[in-house]
Design a protein around this motif. Structure first.
Motif, PDB file in Angstrom:
ATOM      1  N   HIS A 102       5.986   9.013  12.524  1.00 13.12           N
ATOM      2  CA  HIS A 102       6.767   8.107  13.203  1.00 13.12           C
ATOM      3  C   HIS A 102       8.408   8.171  12.396  1.00 13.12           C
ATOM      4  CE1 HIS A 102       3.029   7.124  14.987  1.00 13.12           C
ATOM      5  NE2 HIS A 102       2.448   6.746  13.771  1.00 13.12           N
ATOM      6  N   PHE A 103       9.342   7.954  13.241  1.00 13.69           N
ATOM      7  CA  PHE A 103      10.531   7.982  12.635  1.00 13.69           C
ATOM      8  C   PHE A 103      10.885   6.584  12.120  1.00 13.69           C
ATOM      9  CE2 PHE A 103      15.222   7.086  13.259  1.00 13.69           C
ATOM     10  CZ  PHE A 103      15.739   7.907  12.094  1.00 13.69           C
ATOM     11  N   LEU A 142       3.040  -2.166  12.448  1.00 13.45           N
ATOM     12  CA  LEU A 142       3.265  -2.280  11.052  1.00 13.45           C
ATOM     13  C   LEU A 142       2.154  -1.394  10.353  1.00 13.45           C
ATOM     14  CD1 LEU A 142       4.063  -5.957  11.190  1.00 13.45           C
ATOM     15  CD2 LEU A 142       5.606  -4.258  10.463  1.00 13.45           C
ATOM     16  N   LYS A 143       1.064  -1.301  10.878  1.00 16.24           N
ATOM     17  CA  LYS A 143      -0.059  -0.557  10.182  1.00 16.24           C
ATOM     18  C   LYS A 143      -0.008   0.814  10.016  1.00 16.24           C
ATOM     19  CE  LYS A 143      -5.255   0.372  10.424  1.00 16.24           C
ATOM     20  NZ  LYS A 143      -6.336   0.089  11.055  1.00 16.24           N
ATOM     21  N   TYR A 181       5.456   3.674   4.536  1.00 18.00           N
ATOM     22  CA  TYR A 181       6.622   3.427   4.196  1.00 18.00           C
ATOM     23  C   TYR A 181       7.225   2.469   3.320  1.00 18.00           C
ATOM     24  CZ  TYR A 181       7.730   7.207   7.656  1.00 18.00           C
ATOM     25  OH  TYR A 181       7.811   8.258   8.486  1.00 18.00           O
ATOM     26  N   PHE A 182       6.358   1.209   2.979  1.00 24.81           N
ATOM     27  CA  PHE A 182       6.653  -0.039   2.688  1.00 24.81           C
ATOM     28  C   PHE A 182       6.447  -0.075   1.031  1.00 24.81           C
ATOM     29  CE2 PHE A 182       5.246  -1.695   7.136  1.00 24.81           C
ATOM     30  CZ  PHE A 182       6.441  -1.146   7.775  1.00 24.81           C
ATOM     31  N   SER A 183       6.091   1.121   0.313  1.00 20.78           N
ATOM     32  CA  SER A 183       5.802   1.030  -0.979  1.00 20.78           C
ATOM     33  C   SER A 183       5.069  -0.029  -1.558  1.00 20.78           C
ATOM     34  CB  SER A 183       7.107   1.033  -1.703  1.00 20.78           C
ATOM     35  OG  SER A 183       7.780   2.460  -1.346  1.00 20.78           O
ATOM     36  N   GLY A 184       3.910  -0.236  -0.930  1.00 28.08           N
ATOM     37  CA  GLY A 184       2.999  -1.474  -1.199  1.00 28.08           C
ATOM     38  C   GLY A 184       3.437  -2.823  -0.777  1.00 28.08           C
ATOM     39  N   MET A 185       4.720  -2.973  -0.257  1.00 31.08           N
ATOM     40  CA  MET A 185       5.149  -4.386   0.017  1.00 31.08           C
ATOM     41  C   MET A 185       4.354  -4.830   1.392  1.00 31.08           C
ATOM     42  SD  MET A 185       7.198  -5.482  -1.874  1.00 31.08           S
ATOM     43  CE  MET A 185       7.785  -6.830  -0.958  1.00 31.08           C
ATOM     44  N   LYS A 186       4.185  -6.164   1.485  1.00 27.82           N
ATOM     45  CA  LYS A 186       3.725  -6.707   2.720  1.00 27.82           C
ATOM     46  C   LYS A 186       4.771  -6.635   3.683  1.00 27.82           C
ATOM     47  CE  LYS A 186       1.868 -10.886   4.772  1.00 27.82           C
ATOM     48  NZ  LYS A 186       1.339 -12.170   4.501  1.00 27.82           N
ATOM     49  N   ALA A 187       4.565  -6.469   5.211  1.00 30.51           N
ATOM     50  CA  ALA A 187       5.344  -6.360   6.178  1.00 30.51           C
ATOM     51  C   ALA A 187       5.253  -7.037   7.247  1.00 30.51           C
ATOM     52  CB  ALA A 187       5.941  -4.854   6.457  1.00 30.51           C
ATOM     53  N   GLU A 223      -2.054  -5.153  11.336  1.00 24.16           N
ATOM     54  CA  GLU A 223      -3.549  -5.087  11.532  1.00 24.16           C
ATOM     55  C   GLU A 223      -4.024  -4.709  10.306  1.00 24.16           C
ATOM     56  OE1 GLU A 223      -4.501  -2.024  14.398  1.00 24.16           O
ATOM     57  OE2 GLU A 223      -4.123  -3.134  15.978  1.00 24.16           O
ATOM     58  N   GLU A 224      -5.091  -5.404   9.607  1.00 23.24           N
ATOM     59  CA  GLU A 224      -5.819  -5.129   8.778  1.00 23.24           C
ATOM     60  C   GLU A 224      -6.714  -3.825   8.623  1.00 23.24           C
ATOM     61  OE1 GLU A 224      -8.270  -8.382   7.492  1.00 23.24           O
ATOM     62  OE2 GLU A 224      -6.678  -9.591   7.032  1.00 23.24           O
ATOM     63  N   ASP A 225      -6.590  -3.185   7.670  1.00 18.63           N
ATOM     64  CA  ASP A 225      -7.434  -1.872   7.634  1.00 18.63           C
ATOM     65  C   ASP A 225      -8.954  -2.280   7.477  1.00 18.63           C
ATOM     66  OD1 ASP A 225      -5.533  -0.010   7.486  1.00 18.63           O
ATOM     67  OD2 ASP A 225      -5.153  -0.446   5.437  1.00 18.63           O
ATOM     68  N   LYS A 226      -9.997  -1.622   7.758  1.00 18.98           N
ATOM     69  CA  LYS A 226     -11.276  -2.110   7.752  1.00 18.98           C
ATOM     70  C   LYS A 226     -11.784  -2.378   6.092  1.00 18.98           C
ATOM     71  CE  LYS A 226     -12.958   0.365  12.021  1.00 18.98           C
ATOM     72  NZ  LYS A 226     -13.825   1.410  12.423  1.00 18.98           N
TER      73      LYS A 226
END
Length: 324
Positions: free
Chosen positions: A63-64, A135-136, A141-147, A159-162
């Protein structure tokens, strides 16, 4: 705020005069800019998003997402991507206004956690319910940051990962296990992430604090690696061999940043004293001008090494002022 690195011509697949942006380059550039945003809490920067933009043989491969000011991209998104248009970069058949957005991104603290906030433009047609998935998808792209997305003042989380969902505690489960996160598999995964972070800061503008943290994380990785059994260390030999190259590269970046700080201090002092003279043709003023130009050349040298394009531009502007 900074300019967008991706030009609209690079996104227009019908334009054969320039090379199209690819998924890998886009990801690297954007991760670098994300890190820059994280250092400036509250400062708003434009973002542009096209879901499913990168495709190969009919399959979506990415995705861009790009950040920064761009008058042309902003105008194009408003007129073509966020409403049905024959001029969509996706093409008429693939265009989906629910997968295209622009707006602003900024850092904030939410529930005591530093958080990247995406605030879509009022004309964005992406439904609120779609943002958790987006966002998931963009997490790497977020380098470990919460978004999160901020929709009409409401916080919408990813969305949370399983594997990240909570687990019911049991009597046998010990969450304080000293080996947690230090298995052979974990250490291999950590190094891959550290190596990617190094590539990002090496090839893009960065914040000195981010590089210093990376160096400390690398030192911690080495300590954990050495705690592994000998046989497992041998299995991760390839990672250990790459470690030296990565850590030396990080050290060089840190030294370059330190050199820039020293020369910035020197040039600032020289310019302040130079400006104080009403007559810039006298010897003391000329000496300060010469010193400032030498310091600027040193900054330019190290700024090129660390990819600080904005600093380079500022240095060249100051040099032109001296020539005027």
């Amino acid at each position: 705020m900074f300019p967008c690195k991706v030009k609209i011509d690079q996104l227009d697949r019908t334009n054969t005069k320039v090379k199209d942006v690819d998924v890998k380059t886009n990801k690297t550039l954007t991760k670098g800019k994300i890190k820059k945003v994280t250092t400036k809490k509250g400062e708003r920067t434009p973002f542009y998003y096209l879901g499913d933009y990168f495709q190969e043989k009919g399959k979506v491969i990415g995705h861009f997402l790009s950040l920064g000011t761009s008058v042309k991209l902003e105008k194009h998104f408003l007129q073509n991507e966020m409403k049905n248009s024959k001029s969509s970069l996706m093409g008429e058949k693939l265009q989906n206004t629910k997968r295209a957005a622009m707006g602003e991104i900024y850092m904030d603290t939410i529930k005591d956690v530093p958080t990247l906030c995406f605030e879509p433009h009022e004309k964005s047609k992406v439904p609120e319910a779609k943002w958790p998935k987006i966002l998931k998808e963009m997490k790497e792209y977020f380098s470990g940051m919460k978004a999160v997305a901020v929709i009409n003042g409401k916080i919408v989380e990813a969305e949370e990962d399983k594997e990240e969902t909570s687990v019911e505690p049991t009597e046998k489960k010990d969450t304080t296990d000293s080996n947690q996160g230090k298995t052979k598999q974990d250490i291999a995964k950590r190094f891959k992430a550290l190596q990617q972070s190094y590539v990002t800061v090496r090839d893009n503008e960065h914040d000195a604090k981010v590089v210093k943290k990376l160096y400390l994380d690398l030192k911690l990785w080495l300590e954990d690696f050495k705690q592994l059994p000998t046989e497992e260390q041998k299995e991760l030999k390839a990672f250990y061999e790459k470690f030296s190259t990565v850590v030396e590269g990080v050290k060089k970046i840190i030294k370059a940043d330190q050199k820039i700080d020293v020369h910035l201090k020197n040039v600032t002092e020289a310019i302040a004293k130079y400006v104080a003279f009403t007559d810039h043709s006298i010897e003391p003023a000329m000496a300060l001008k010469k010193k400032a130009l030498v310091e600027l050349d040193e900054i330019i040298k190290f700024a090129k090494f660390v990819g600080a394009s904005e600093m380079l531009n500022q240095c060249h502007v100051i040099k032109k002022l001296f020539d005027a």
